[in-house]
Motif scaffolding. Structure first.
Motif, PDB file in Angstrom:
ATOM      1  N   GLY A  45       0.810  -1.207   0.000  1.00  0.00           N
ATOM      2  CA  GLY A  45       0.000   0.000   0.000  1.00  0.00           C
ATOM      3  C   GLY A  45       0.846   1.260   0.000  1.00  0.00           C
ATOM      4  N   GLU A  46       0.178   2.372   0.056  1.00  0.00           N
ATOM      5  CA  GLU A  46       0.845   3.671  -0.005  1.00  0.00           C
ATOM      6  C   GLU A  46       0.355   4.573   1.110  1.00  0.00           C
ATOM      7  N   ARG A  47       1.248   5.367   1.647  1.00  0.00           N
ATOM      8  CA  ARG A  47       0.900   6.388   2.637  1.00  0.00           C
ATOM      9  C   ARG A  47       0.422   7.619   1.876  1.00  0.00           C
ATOM     10  N   LYS A  48      -0.583   8.278   2.379  1.00  0.00           N
ATOM     11  CA  LYS A  48      -1.061   9.500   1.741  1.00  0.00           C
ATOM     12  C   LYS A  48       0.012  10.575   1.874  1.00  0.00           C
ATOM     13  N   TRP A  49       0.211  11.345   0.844  1.00  0.00           N
ATOM     14  CA  TRP A  49       1.226  12.400   0.905  1.00  0.00           C
ATOM     15  C   TRP A  49       0.619  13.740   1.324  1.00  0.00           C
ATOM     16  N   LEU A  50      -0.714  13.829   1.304  1.00  0.00           N
ATOM     17  CA  LEU A  50      -1.375  15.094   1.596  1.00  0.00           C
ATOM     18  C   LEU A  50      -2.704  14.819   2.291  1.00  0.00           C
ATOM     19  N   VAL A  51      -2.876  15.414   3.475  1.00  0.00           N
ATOM     20  CA  VAL A  51      -4.119  15.254   4.228  1.00  0.00           C
ATOM     21  C   VAL A  51      -4.474  16.606   4.830  1.00  0.00           C
ATOM     22  N   GLU A  52      -5.740  17.004   4.740  1.00  0.00           N
ATOM     23  CA  GLU A  52      -6.196  18.224   5.404  1.00  0.00           C
ATOM     24  C   GLU A  52      -7.162  17.821   6.513  1.00  0.00           C
ATOM     25  N   SER A  53      -6.927  18.340   7.707  1.00  0.00           N
ATOM     26  CA  SER A  53      -7.769  18.016   8.851  1.00  0.00           C
ATOM     27  C   SER A  53      -7.902  19.257   9.725  1.00  0.00           C
ATOM     28  N   ASP A  54      -9.138  19.646  10.008  1.00  0.00           N
ATOM     29  CA  ASP A  54      -9.419  20.809  10.859  1.00  0.00           C
ATOM     30  C   ASP A  54      -8.676  22.070  10.406  1.00  0.00           C
ATOM     31  N   GLY A  55      -8.582  22.270   9.090  1.00  0.00           N
ATOM     32  CA  GLY A  55      -7.959  23.476   8.558  1.00  0.00           C
ATOM     33  C   GLY A  55      -6.442  23.449   8.530  1.00  0.00           C
ATOM     34  N   VAL A  56      -5.850  22.315   8.903  1.00  0.00           N
ATOM     35  CA  VAL A  56      -4.387  22.171   8.878  1.00  0.00           C
ATOM     36  C   VAL A  56      -4.021  21.198   7.768  1.00  0.00           C
ATOM     37  N   LEU A  57      -3.061  21.583   6.948  1.00  0.00           N
ATOM     38  CA  LEU A  57      -2.592  20.743   5.856  1.00  0.00           C
ATOM     39  C   LEU A  57      -1.381  19.956   6.337  1.00  0.00           C
ATOM     40  N   TYR A  58      -1.443  18.633   6.262  1.00  0.00           N
ATOM     41  CA  TYR A  58      -0.332  17.757   6.650  1.00  0.00           C
ATOM     42  C   TYR A  58       0.302  17.248   5.367  1.00  0.00           C
TER      43      TYR A  58
END
Length: 94
Positions: A45-58
């Motif tokens: 599998g693959e890890r996500k490279w971009l996640v947005e949560s509660d207005g914060v971009l990871y």
């Protein structure tokens, strides 16, 4: 998105996760950028490279290989307007 080393619950990444709520209490955070978190996982599998949560971009800025045999390179472009952060994976040809 943020991983951990081995099976130990403590360590750099665990400490990082514990520190984030403290930072969020005192500062407005638009983006959190991590490096050396390979996209491909050992178990498949693959890890996500971009996640947005509660207005914060990871953003996971690691990409392996960074330079392909063709010479193509990968970079992350991170932009902010002071209210939101945006990230884009950019392929740069030689």
């Amino acid at each position: 998105m943020m991983g951990r080393r081995g099976k130990q619950p403590e360590g750099p990444r665990a400490s990082f996760k514990q520190l984030l709520p403290f930072i969020f209490e005192h500062k407005r955070v638009l983006a959190v950028v991590a490096g050396h978190m390979h996209h491909r996982l050992k178990g498949g599998g693959e890890r996500k490279w971009l996640v947005e949560s509660d207005g914060v971009l990871y953003v996971n800025a690691a990409r392996v290989p960074r330079i392909e045999k063709s010479g193509q390179r990968y970079h992350v472009c991170l932009e902010t307007d002071g209210e939101r952060a945006r990230a884009e994976l950019v392929a740069v040809s030689p």
